[in-house]
Write an enzyme that holds these catalytic residues in place. Sequence first.
Site, mmCIF file in Angstrom:
data_model
loop_
_atom_site.group_PDB
_atom_site.id
_atom_site.type_symbol
_atom_site.label_atom_id
_atom_site.label_comp_id
_atom_site.label_asym_id
_atom_site.label_seq_id
_atom_site.Cartn_x
_atom_site.Cartn_y
_atom_site.Cartn_z
ATOM 1 N N VAL A 50 0.859 -1.312 0.017
ATOM 2 C CA VAL A 50 -0.047 0.037 -0.315
ATOM 3 C C VAL A 50 0.955 1.443 0.082
ATOM 4 C CG1 VAL A 50 -0.176 -0.028 2.618
ATOM 5 C CG2 VAL A 50 -1.877 1.140 1.131
ATOM 6 N N LYS A 51 1.987 1.036 0.378
ATOM 7 C CA LYS A 51 3.000 2.432 0.574
ATOM 8 C C LYS A 51 3.392 2.942 -0.615
ATOM 9 C CE LYS A 51 3.221 2.564 5.034
ATOM 10 N NZ LYS A 51 2.606 3.676 5.788
ATOM 11 N N ASP A 52 3.187 1.795 -1.942
ATOM 12 C CA ASP A 52 3.518 2.627 -3.160
ATOM 13 C C ASP A 52 2.526 3.784 -3.489
ATOM 14 O OD1 ASP A 52 5.027 0.228 -3.377
ATOM 15 O OD2 ASP A 52 3.784 -0.480 -5.188
#
Length: 466
Positions: A50-52
């Site tokens: 999700v950090k992308d």
Amino acid sequence: MGSDGEAGAVYDSVLDAVGATPLVRLRRIVPEGSAQVWVKTEWTSPGGSVKDRAALAMVLDAEESGALRPGGTIVEGTSGNTGIGLAMVAAARGYRAVFVVPDRTTAEKQALLRAYGAEVVRTPGLVPQDDPRHVRRLAGRIAAGTPGGWLADQYDNPANPGVHERTTGPEIWAQTGGRVTHLVAGVGTGGTLTGAGRYLRRHGVTVVAADPWTYRYGGGDGSPYHVEAVGHYLHPLTGTDTWPRVYDPAVHDRVERIGDGDSLRTVRSLARSEGLLVGGSSGTAVAAALRVAAEAGPDAVVVAVLPDSGRIYLSTYFDDDWLTRRGFLDAVAGPRVRDTVGPYAPGLLVAPATTTVAALLAALDRAGPGGAVPVVLPRETDAVTWSAPDVIGSVRPADLVGLRPDERVGAHAGPPPATVGHGESTAAAAARLDAAAVGRHDAVLVLVDGRAVTQVRRDRLGGRPA
């Protein structure tokens, strides 16, 4: 499954593939009569988490503002996933990257950072927030001392929650056709929960924060954890407990506190019963979502955000030996440690490092004769179990002879006791202790779900002859 002949998307750059992740319904681990539970598969993003989304948004924002210029260096303190996303973005857009990671970060995450060409700087993970070795403090100094350096600062960067308000929240609303009633997400930096939660709350969705049992966001004591990339650890010597500015506690309606054991066992259930190989923070989110679904009833639709893949935790959460030694899993064959040592004592006698010699001797008089006393980081808690990383040493009564009554025992502590998992095979545990040269009179801590519940003498586990 897509229709025959349907082609996948085509992108100009790997960065164009960030986001738009699938929603998958859980089938086999959701009890009958509960709400539907769907999971947002954020590990399908090209950087694997999700950090992308936040990584790309923060870089684009910094480029636009001029904070990050061509040929610059991206610097961040990270437990891994934000760094991996930033490393992917750096490689695709031609930046150098330096990441400071806690020494507890999995080897797989560190290897991924290096695979993208990033430099990895390891630092102790369990230090006070104002310690110069702290992840965020060290990253800030590196960024300031690097020509062209830019600190991403995911904890305070408004681009982090902003991208989730623009993308993650709307995606969930559209994918469920507006039927979503509950959003469940771990806190971590607060970006996903705050951003997606803001959007969905405007549509009447109940927002639930999933947090490890001991972490500060849910009111825990902040003691160490075994689930990476979620929650808020607090070292007892931290002066002022500073929370990320991107986290807005007003967005969520309530917090579900999940024990590490529940999180990690849920992770394994997802892999073996749903075919979903995900990380520990995903286990926290799903364990919370199952609670919410049971309360909400069959007409509700619960969506949990699953941050990353289990492929970067194969050496930990999916390693039976790693889990068993820490008391999260039972060995296949017995007898097990708990069968051998018998009933546990009602509490574990420990000595906070700030305890005076006089106070410890008085406690030993009341408790009766015993072996080494574990020395722990001092916490304001009435706990009868202690997180293993909080045990920083041990002290024997003989070590106190000749010391001034007002001296602190922490200054005279020896190495921490060895540990065994309560479900570990007694024979395997004894063999491991023998190999480590743990003496027959030495104290050994017994762990349940990563927390010390009692201690026993080494000779109670058999193995080495008396």
